[in-house]
Design an enzyme around this catalytic site. Structure first.
Site: not given
Ligand code: CAA
Length: 381
Positions: A126-127, A277, A361
């Protein structure tokens, strides 16, 4: 709000009050999504607002899209979120797709004839999205090169009613760099759907598991190159988090409206309860938090419209506005008291609909992770 936005808002207010509002209570109870409503919103131009005209879009701004989603959410978070997720899919194809993919998939989405869905989450990821396990194995298929997908995606908004699925699957090693993004069409052999989830809110919007069992997808459906999928998903979510924010603001505005009207009307101790209030302070805080959230969402959308990709601000907008929606809808139920807890008034539905906004999201804990990382990065320069 500029002239176009005022016009959009007025048109949608009229539409939702006539076509959505009268059925919301019943449809929420029966968990009934009306495809004709979605398609009508599409024919009015609300399903492809920000896309280029050559793919059927209206070339409006992200700020305009937020105004529209905000207005629809006042009657139905479910239709608003269906459009928001479908818009995220369109944005991904428009930004990362090649010309052939854009021409093939965008027009039916921008017109609102079909719905787009985003498949990232799995039961075990998930996260920690980069730990996803769905695989895409490169093969020489009967019709040419492609990938065979195996795995299960969970909590997919519009699962089963969408036609176009953006699916993140593993083509390489563990971690974010092994993830690729594919476009998978409903009807593809090996693609099926699990049961509809029984949820606390968003009852009109179906959420299902999306399953892949030896599902062959042609190479032409790969977005960009192998290994680009994680960044594509994150970039998509950066936009999606802003529109989720606009939906949260719409919900908060409507709850505030219901609570204020009720407080002015309801008499206790020979005076309207508004005159106490304690309630005035509650309503003042609700109004202030709602306004602050709207400004933050608008700022994030404005920056995106002006070519600034600010991941931190998108996360701040999502975090602030969805926490506000939860607080304001909960306080609205409190102000309405006993009747607020019944389906006689819409505030109990709004409170149920608000909760998941703090989860989808990216949970609001993940938004804080994104904001903190961005702060650290800025100070380390
Ligand atoms: N844009 C472009 N690239 C990005 C980015 C962004 N916003 N965020 C990260 N990256 C890139 C990083 O630069 C990194 O690249 P390099 O390895 O080349 O440096 C790569 O991606 C990996 O990034 P992280 O090391 O930061 O990755 P992480 O594993 O630590 O995860 C996190 C980061 C922010 C926790 C991410 O996993 C996250 O957002 N998790 C939540 C997931 C989520 O939002 N799920 C929602 C499901 S969809 C939904 O709910 C839709 C629906 O149907 C309603």
């Amino acid at each position: 709000m500029n002239e176009i936005q005022t016009e959009l808002k007025n048109q949608l207010e009229k539409y939702r009050l006539q076509k959505i509002e009268p059925f919301m209570e019943e449809d929420d109870h029966n968990e009934n999504f009306r495809m004709d409503i979605f398609r009508e919103l599409g024919s009015l131009g609300f399903c492809g607002m920000t896309l280029p005209a050559q793919y059927g879009g209206s070339e409006l701004s992200y700020q305009d899209l937020c105004v529209a989603l905000n207005e629809i959410a006042k009657s139905s978070v479910s239709y608003s979120v269906t459009i928001s997720v479908s818009a995220m899919v369109q944005n991904i194809i428009n930004e990362f797709g090649n010309e052939e993919q854009k021409q093939k998939y965008l027009p039916e989405l921008t017109s609102g004839q079909e719905i787009g869905a985003f498949c990232l989450s799995e039961s075990g990821s998930g996260s920690d999205a980069a730990s996803l396990k769905t695989t895409a194995k490169k093969v020489d298929g009967p019709t040419g090169p492609g990938y065979v997908l195996n795995g299960a995606k969970m909590w997919i908004t519009s699962g089963g009613i969408a036609k176009t699925y953006i699916v993140m699957a593993r083509t390489g090693a563990e971690g974010s760099k092994g993830v690729s993004a594919f476009i998978v069409e409903d009807g593809t052999e090996g693609l099926s759907f699990g049961k509809k989830e029984k949820k606390m809110g968003w009852k009109v919007s179906p959420t299902r598991e999306v399953l892949f069992q030896n599902c062959f997808v042609p190479e032409a459906n790969l977005l960009q190159s192998e290994g680009d999928g994680f960044k594509i998903a994150m970039a998509g979510l950066d936009r999606g988090r802003i529109t989720i924010g606009s939906i949260a603001c719409g919900l908060a505005e409507r709850a505030l409206d219901e609570a204020t009207k009720y407080a002015l009307d309801r008499q206790q101790f020979k005076q309207p309860i508004f005159d106490f209030q304690g309630l005035q302070f509650m309503l003042a805080d609700m109004a202030t938090e709602t306004e602050a959230s709207k400004l933050l969402v608008d700022r994030a959308a404005y920056l995106y419209d002006n070519g600034v990709s600010d991941q931190k601000l998108a996360s701040m907008a999502k975090l602030k506005s969805t926490d506000t929606a939860m607080k304001v809808t909960t306080d609205a139920v409190q102000i309405l008291g006993g009747v607020g807890y019944t389906s006689e008034y819409p505030v109990e539905r709004m409170m149920r609909d608000a909760k998941v906004l703090q989860i989808v999201e990216g949970t609001n804990q993940i938004q804080r992770v994104v904001i903190a990382r961005s702060l650290k990065k800025a100070y380390q320069k």
